[in-house]
Design a protein around this motif. Structure first.
Motif, short mmCIF file in Angstrom:
data_model
loop_
_atom_site.label_atom_id
_atom_site.label_comp_id
_atom_site.label_asym_id
_atom_site.label_seq_id
_atom_site.Cartn_x
_atom_site.Cartn_y
_atom_site.Cartn_z
N ASP A 125 -7.22 11.93 -2.20
CA ASP A 125 -7.55 11.89 -0.63
C ASP A 125 -8.33 10.60 -0.31
O ASP A 125 -8.81 10.61 0.93
N HIS A 126 -8.54 9.52 -1.12
CA HIS A 126 -9.19 8.30 -0.65
C HIS A 126 -8.32 7.40 -1.39
O HIS A 126 -8.69 6.66 -2.23
N THR A 127 -7.18 7.09 -0.80
CA THR A 127 -6.44 5.77 -1.23
C THR A 127 -6.87 4.67 -0.06
O THR A 127 -6.69 4.82 1.10
N GLU A 128 -7.23 3.41 -0.71
CA GLU A 128 -7.83 2.61 0.37
C GLU A 128 -7.09 1.12 0.16
O GLU A 128 -5.93 1.04 0.35
N ALA A 129 -7.69 0.01 -0.10
CA ALA A 129 -7.04 -1.31 -0.14
C ALA A 129 -6.06 -1.59 -1.06
O ALA A 129 -5.85 -0.87 -1.98
N LEU A 130 -5.06 -2.36 -0.53
CA LEU A 130 -3.93 -2.88 -1.25
C LEU A 130 -3.60 -4.37 -1.38
O LEU A 130 -4.13 -5.00 -0.25
N ALA A 131 -3.08 -4.71 -2.04
CA ALA A 131 -2.38 -6.29 -2.10
C ALA A 131 -1.10 -6.19 -2.60
O ALA A 131 -0.45 -5.45 -3.29
N VAL A 132 -0.16 -6.99 -1.82
CA VAL A 132 1.19 -7.17 -2.22
C VAL A 132 1.44 -8.42 -2.64
O VAL A 132 1.02 -9.66 -2.25
#
Length: 192
Positions: free
Chosen positions: A161-168
């Motif tokens: 229930d807590h998916t946050e920052a991402l980088a591609v």
């Protein structure tokens, strides 16, 4: 025995980080989230998460140019220079604005809880995290969209229930995403 050496000291040419300026925001309380830059017109857009507004600053002077209220927790922004549009990802009711006038051009159909965003310049695709605890969901998702049309290409669902920052990756096929509630860094293939 080997002789100990003193740790290297920074070169005299390297200066410490310094504050270049600041802008007072009387009456604003709370958190800010992400920002986007329009270099051509010299503006900085800032998501006023807790205040529910978009802030626009002069990039050179730092002066506040405009505040646009009416957002439910704006989180992430991307400026699209080829169309002069600003994508505003908010908890609910994400939208695409004309960056000059700040008028809404079109809604962006995302599930509630839309938060973090990353943009793949080469593919012209955006990846947005949705769902999660802020909207009382036990799962979250990474949604792939075309920010120019709003078309959705698919999503990857996470059991937390807590998916946050991402980088591609610019030159690769991977997306790195922080599944905060599980203390994991997940890797997603952006082509599949």
């Amino acid at each position: 025995s080997p002789k100990a050496t003193a740790p290297a000291t920074p070169s005299a040419a390297v200066s410490p980080v310094r504050v270049a300026g600041h802008t007072d925001l009387p009456g604003y309380a709370g958190d800010f989230d992400h920002f986007a830059v329009d270099e051509k017109d010299g503006r900085l857009f800032l998501a006023g998460e807790d205040g529910g507004e978009l802030k626009v600053f002069d990039l050179k002077s730092g002066a506040l140019i405009q505040s646009l209220p009416g957002f439910d927790a704006p989180h992430s922004l991307i400026y699209l220079p080829d169309t002069g549009e600003l994508v505003v990802v908010a908890n609910t009711k994400s939208r695409v604005l004309d960056a000059k006038t700040l008028a809404t051009k079109r809604p962006l159909a995302l599930a509630d809880g839309a938060d973090s965003l990353a943009y793949d310049v080469a593919r012209k695709r955006a990846y947005v995290v949705t769902g999660g605890k802020d909207v009382k969901m036990t799962t979250s998702a990474l949604v792939e969209i075309d920010p120019y049309t709003g078309k959705t290409y698919g999503q990857t669902v996470f059991d937390g229930d807590h998916t946050e920052a991402l980088a591609v990756e610019d030159q690769g096929s991977r997306i790195f995403i922080n599944q905060t509630d599980k203390n994991l860094l997940d890797v997603v293939d952006k082509t599949t």
